[in-house]
Scaffold this active site. Structure first.
Site, PDB file in Angstrom:
ATOM      1  N   GLY A  32       0.849  -1.221  -0.017  1.00  0.00           N
ATOM      2  CA  GLY A  32       0.129   0.105  -0.188  1.00  0.00           C
ATOM      3  C   GLY A  32       1.005   1.244   0.076  1.00  0.00           C
ATOM      4  O   GLY A  32       2.182   1.397   0.124  1.00  0.00           O
ATOM      5  N   LYS A  55       3.288  12.906  -2.481  1.00  0.00           N
ATOM      6  CA  LYS A  55       4.366  11.821  -2.086  1.00  0.00           C
ATOM      7  C   LYS A  55       5.078  12.265  -0.981  1.00  0.00           C
ATOM      8  O   LYS A  55       5.997  13.123  -1.327  1.00  0.00           O
ATOM      9  CB  LYS A  55       5.135  11.200  -3.168  1.00  0.00           C
ATOM     10  CG  LYS A  55       5.976   9.937  -2.750  1.00  0.00           C
ATOM     11  CD  LYS A  55       6.670   9.448  -4.053  1.00  0.00           C
ATOM     12  CE  LYS A  55       7.406   8.218  -3.724  1.00  0.00           C
ATOM     13  NZ  LYS A  55       7.906   7.493  -4.885  1.00  0.00           N
ATOM     14  N   GLY A  68       6.286   8.076   6.557  1.00  0.00           N
ATOM     15  CA  GLY A  68       5.496   8.334   5.573  1.00  0.00           C
ATOM     16  C   GLY A  68       6.017   9.754   4.865  1.00  0.00           C
ATOM     17  O   GLY A  68       5.417  10.513   4.009  1.00  0.00           O
ATOM     18  N   ASP A 217       4.099  -4.290  -7.881  1.00  0.00           N
ATOM     19  CA  ASP A 217       3.584  -3.148  -7.236  1.00  0.00           C
ATOM     20  C   ASP A 217       4.006  -1.901  -7.648  1.00  0.00           C
ATOM     21  O   ASP A 217       3.685  -0.720  -7.489  1.00  0.00           O
ATOM     22  CB  ASP A 217       3.719  -2.883  -5.829  1.00  0.00           C
ATOM     23  CG  ASP A 217       5.031  -3.175  -5.170  1.00  0.00           C
ATOM     24  OD1 ASP A 217       5.606  -4.096  -5.337  1.00  0.00           O
ATOM     25  OD2 ASP A 217       5.637  -2.078  -4.735  1.00  0.00           O
ATOM     26  N   ASP A 227       6.821   4.899 -10.093  1.00  0.00           N
ATOM     27  CA  ASP A 227       7.604   4.850  -8.931  1.00  0.00           C
ATOM     28  C   ASP A 227       8.941   4.864  -9.075  1.00  0.00           C
ATOM     29  O   ASP A 227       9.873   3.841  -9.272  1.00  0.00           O
ATOM     30  CB  ASP A 227       7.514   3.510  -8.228  1.00  0.00           C
ATOM     31  CG  ASP A 227       5.651   3.640  -7.529  1.00  0.00           C
ATOM     32  OD1 ASP A 227       5.477   4.579  -7.270  1.00  0.00           O
ATOM     33  OD2 ASP A 227       5.421   2.736  -7.001  1.00  0.00           O
TER      34      ASP A 227
END
Length: 555
Positions: A32, A55, A68, A217, A227
């Site tokens: 996730g 992000k 995070g 992912d 990514d």
């Protein structure tokens, strides 16, 4: 305030995306968005849909033990590379803004127990969607190897809802064509994402781009580059180039990217069962992927070589021999392709020698090769691993691989040979290799000329096609590093300079005016940077990397 995540735009519904993934070949279970926050979607003036994401804005439900946050170093790399890929014409997510702060977090960059405080930074990411292959792996039952499972096992109702959403929103023509048959619709969707992925990887290979972490992912459901982490553009051509310092087995090496993406598509196929039976998707994968990759790769390579008139079977061999010559001479991938447009069939002998001199100047020197092939293991460690390979292969598998040992033995052998090699010997050898290949290239170009009526018009078009397919500027690691170091010291002008440069990767950058931090309008800058503009390393933006760049490690 909006772009740092300190204020939520009107109408936004912040959320984090739940997905799973196969990481380095093993199913990792639930992952996730641990540092990305979905804000919502906006419609552009032509009705196109854009999903916007922050992000690095802080903790999400999927942050696990992390904070995070993202740091300036990695955010600048993602910001610049997203835009570099877009202007190279390669499908990609975009970066809208990069906002930094005085808040700092501790990061162990090289996983070596030496953490440092780095500045928190937030990137605004933009794409039609950030749904990925791993989004469909949330339904995976317990994995036979890791025992991990997805959080939504047996929830086929959600899988159906997701497929309906993805296909109707991002593949509307497929939805329309197969509205009365879901299996045929899902098969058409899988065929299209297979083809898109094959073409995407072919584009990467043709500019020497290595993604670094091709986990399921990190694979886009609409065929985008997504990514940006430990990516790298290859400098010296090495088919086994690994850009990610933490990819110890070389799983995601440059030459393995096509087969890895095919493997990832196989995992997507498994995740679509029962809505798309595996026997259907596997047949599509086998029939479509390799053929689409090879077709697109060769089409692109023909353009890079200026083969614009004929499509001959021998072209594939010519490309392979070019890459082999690059490998043998340790040539710079980007610069050699860029130089080839100035080669002509009827080049006179003196100009040919000048061209050969210029070409071989883009090959690694003896000093550079010594850095490349410098042994990396302590001799005692190597001796121990060689003994283990004989006596206890199972134990060896826990601490290394036979391939790693062989690579180290090859380094030792090459390094030993280099001690006896002079610069003149190397130059002579390189010139011989390039003369042989250029003669084959000249013969192939001659066939082009013989098939056209006007050779001058053909040559003008050839050079034009080559110059629009062979970039002069790419985001080399040392260029990004110079920009990062300046930014970490409070000067963001180099990031802006590099961004402007990468917006015009195929053009000679004439008349560039450098962005200065105290400029009246920070956003006002010319369209590119001059090749002679020098950075800390005294290197121009279009030159092969300085020696210190080989020590850069991105994890």
């Amino acid at each position: 305030l909006f772009f740092s995540g300190n204020r939520v735009p009107a109408g936004a519904e912040p959320a984090a995306h739940c997905y799973c993934g196969h990481q380095f070949g093993s199913f990792a279970g639930q992952l996730g968005d641990g540092a990305a926050m979905y804000l919502g979607e906006v419609l552009g003036p032509r009705g196109e849909r854009w999903e916007i994401q922050l992000k690095g804005a802080g903790i999400t439900p999927f942050s696990r033990q992390a904070d995070g946050r993202k740091v300036l170093r990695s955010s600048i790399r993602e910001f610049l590379c997203s835009e570099a890929m877009f202007h190279l014409g390669i499908p990609t997510t975009r970066a809208g803004t990069c906002v930094t702060s005085d808040s700092r977090v501790l990061r162990d960059i090289y996983y070596d127990g030496n953490p440092k405080n780095e500045r928190c930074t937030v990137v605004l990411r933009i794409a039609s969607t950030f749904i990925r292959f791993g989004s469909f792996e949330i339904f995976k039952p317990p994995d036979e190897y890791t025992g991990r499972k997805g959080p939504s096992v047996n929830r086929n109702d959600i899988r159906i809802q997701m497929l309906d959403y993805v296909i109707s929103t991002f593949y509307p023509e497929i939805q329309e064509a197969y509205s009365d048959n879901t299996v045929q619709r899902n098969a058409a969707f899988f065929k299209e994402i297979t083809r898109r992925t094959a073409r995407l990887v072919a584009e990467w290979q043709c500019v020497g781009f290595c993604h670094g972490v091709l986990n399921t992912d990190n694979m886009s459901i609409v065929g985008l580059t997504i990514d940006y982490g430990p990516f790298g553009f290859m400098d010296r051509y090495d088919p086994e180039h690994v850009c990610n310092g933490s990819d110890n087995t070389g799983r995601y090496a440059y030459n393995k990217q096509p087969e890895i993406c095919k493997w990832n598509l196989g995992k997507l196929a498994e995740a679509l069962v029962p809505e798309l039976p595996l026997e259907i998707s596997q047949l599509i994968l086998e029939e479509e992927y390799d053929a689409e990759f090879e077709k697109h790769y060769l089409q692109k390579m023909r353009k890079k070589l200026g083969l614009i008139q004929l499509e001959l079977e021998e072209d594939s061999k010519l490309v392979s021999e070019l890459l082999e010559t690059m490998h043998l001479t340790a040539g710079d991938f980007t610069n050699i392709f860029y130089l080839l447009s100035s080669f002509s069939v009827d080049i006179d002998p003196s100009k040919f020698e000048d061209f050969l001199e210029e070409l071989t100047s883009q090959c690694a020197s003896v000093e550079e090769l010594k850095v490349v092939f410098k042994p990396q293991m302590d001799p005692r460690q190597l001796s121990m691993m060689l003994m283990l390979a004989q006596s206890n292969p199972q134990l060896l598998a826990l601490i290394g691989t036979k391939a790693n040992i062989n690579k180290e033995l090859e380094r030792i052998e090459q390094f030993s040979k280099l001690q006896q090699l002079t610069a003149d010997d190397l130059l002579s050898r390189n010139k011989r290799h390039w003369k042989d290949w250029l003669e084959k290239y000249r013969v192939r170009l001659q066939k082009e000329i013989e098939s056209v009526g006007n050779a001058d018009a053909w040559n003008t078009e050839r050079v034009k096609v080559m110059n629009s397919n062979n970039p002069k500027y790419i985001l080399r690691n040392y260029i990004a590093q110079n920009a990062i170091e300046a930014a970490e010291n409070g000067d963001f002008s180099e990031v802006r300079n590099v961004l402007k440069l990468l917006e015009h990767p195929f053009q000679e950058a004439e008349g560039f005016q450098e962005v200065k931090e105290d400029a009246e309008d920070e956003g006002a800058a010319a369209t590119a940077a001059v090749c002679s503009q020098e950075t800390r390393s005294k290197q121009s933006y279009c030159s092969k990397p300085p020696l210190w760049a080989s020590e850069l490690c991105v994890t």
